[in-house]
Design an enzyme around this catalytic site. Structure first.
Site: not given
Ligand code: GLU
Length: 509
Positions: A261-263, A266
């Protein structure tokens, strides 16, 4: 009967394209080109509530950057357009009507509240053969009643009528035969009166048929929809030209537990989007592979191997080689762990293969930003000396800024360790030695300087360490004489002079 290979990448423009979507598109491209077929972009924008401005442009720009051109697309056109589903409304309406006429679908008027109530009444409620006759729809109402409701503008939907207890077979090129009993499916909504638009399922199947798609290659999250799609093909009587399915394995978190995921990006500091994306609402910026300094071929090569393997040790593949080598039988059924270190490794490899003048051109914006102007030829030579140390073009600056600007300070630790009491005097002598060298090539300097050191019985390491500290400002960099040869005689002497003046002599103990 052999049919032309036609595949489509069918993203919904709901935000930036995830890197997993890029991989799906890449596999479509590889297969299409291998078969001499067509690679099509279709924008699936029937869900107007999820539409995000700029997302379609982002998709197009991604594939321009990756140099994976579509044969047909909204921008390019083609014989099977329009290629945006929002422009195909009338087409879908016709096919929904056909299903209704043939009694293979029906109109339902249940309000959200009524549906909620049913869900509360019946455990695991599903709108299907077991419940549809208790609901408010054209199967339970009279023709008159239905007509009145429609004439009054009552909101309604069209549902596909799934007959119970029929085995539906999905032949998947990666997973093999998947058999699902129709009783587990519900009567999915295929059309909504509220926006006069079909849902994903209907639009997707109708378009794949009309666009003569031969293979549906997509992420495994769509596998649960495949039996319904097969059912729709049957309902339309299109079984003979039904595309072959291939559901690609998920891209997993680096740790392997769950979907990337994008998380994760990050959290671990890597991009999950091909290009930088600015959220039009929040203004939040998400990093992209392009802006992070990845080369196109590195990204393509890296993604190709996430879920497919060639069955050999080979890792570096040109796009043409990938086109030749790709096959569904070497696609894995299980998820592919996202290994970001590997992405860097690929970029490193491709940087080594990129001509120095091309790399120099890529560094130009960074130099401009720093208000530094150098001839491209010079920058190319610097790259030649240090590129084996960099993973990204922009790292050249960190590795080699001393080729462009003289040190303004000297690393304290290095000074302490390397700047001896005798260093200033020895380096002053070195200046005279260098002064007298006409051919300032690296080799010639090395011979002359070493002769001088031997002749004077100096310590080679001490001299060279001081030399490097004066020219570079610390103890890093490529071969010392390669540096001095490239920055030139005058600059080398200036830097030595400056260091002698500025670095305080150590206190003798
Ligand atoms: N619009 C779907 C998506 O966003 C398409 C899935 C498919 O390829 O059938 O991925």
């Amino acid at each position: 009967m052999s049919r032309r290979t036609r595949v489509r990448f069918a993203p919904s423009p709901t935000g930036p394209l995830h890197i997993g979507g890029v991989r799906t598109a890449l596999y479509n491209y590889l297969f299409a080109k291998q078969q001499g077929g067509d690679f099509i972009l279709r924008i699936e924008d029937t869900d107007s509530t999820r539409f995000v401005p700029g997302a379609e442009e982002y998709i197009q720009e991604t594939f321009d950057w990756l140099r994976l051109p579509f044969d047909e697309s909204p921008a390019k056109g083609g014989d099977f357009g329009p290629y945006r589903q929002s422009e195909r409304k009338d087409i879908y309406k016709k096919y929904v009507d056909q299903l209704l006429e043939n009694k293979l679908a029906y109109i339902a008027f249940d309000t959200p509240e009524e549906l909620e109530q049913k869900r509360n009444e019946i455990a695991n409620f599903q709108y299907d053969a077991s419940t549809r006759l208790q609901m408010c729809n054209s199967l339970t109402l009279s023709g008159e009643e239905v007509k009145t409701l429609i004439d009054n503008g009552t909101q309604c939907v069209v549902r596909i009528k799934i007959e119970p207890d029929i085995d539906i077979t999905v032949n998947d090129l990666i997973r093999g035969k998947v058999i699902i009993n129709s009783s587990v499916l519900d009567d999915k909504v295929i059309y909504k009166s509220s926006d006069q638009l079909p849902t994903y399922h209907l639009a997707n199947v109708v378009d794949d048929h009309l666009m003569q798609i031969s293979h549906v290659i997509r992420g495994e999250e769509w596998l649960p929809s495949a039996p319904l799609h097969v059912w729709l093909y049957r309902s339309f009587g299109w079984e003979d030209t039904m595309p072959q399915f291939a559901h690609l394995p998920l891209l997993l978190k680096p740790e392997g537990n769950g979907k990337l995921s994008k998380r994760d990006g990050d959290r671990l500091g890597f991009p999950v989007f091909p290009l930088e994306w600015k959220d039009p609402q929040s203004g939040e910026i998400s990093s992209g592979y392009r802006e992070s300094g990845y080369l196109t071929q590195a990204v393509v090569n890296f993604l190709a191997l996430l879920g497919w393997n060639p069955g050999t040790e080979q890792e570096i593949f040109s796009l043409d080689e990938l086109v030749q080598a790709f096959s569904f039988d070497r696609c894995s059924k299980s998820g592919a762990k996202f290994d970001f270190e590997k992405a860097k490794w690929f970029n490193h490899k491709y940087i080594q293969e990129t001509p120095n003048d091309v790399l120099a051109g890529m560094l130009e914006p960074i130099l401009k930003e720093k208000n530094i102007s150098f001839e491209k030829k010079y920058v190319a030579k610097v790259f030649g000396l240090v590129k084996e140390r960099v993973n990204f073009v922009k790292e050249l600056w960190e590795q080699a800024s001393f080729f462009f600007v003289a040190p303004t300070s000297y690393d304290e630790k290095t000074v302490k360790k390397r700047w001896k009491a005798e260093t200033p005097a020895q380096l002053s002598e070195l200046i005279s030695v260098l002064q007298n060298i006409d051919d300032f090539s690296s080799e010639n300097q090395e011979i002359t300087v070493k002769q001088w050191i031997e002749g004077r019985n100096y310590h080679l390491g001490n001299i060279m360490n001081g030399f490097r500290l004066a020219v570079v400002g610390e103890s890093k960099g490529p071969h010392m004489f390669d540096i001095s040869a490239l920055i030139g005689k005058q600059e080398t002497i200036d830097r030595l002079t400056k260091a002698i003046k500025e670095i305080p002599a150590p206190k003798n103990n």
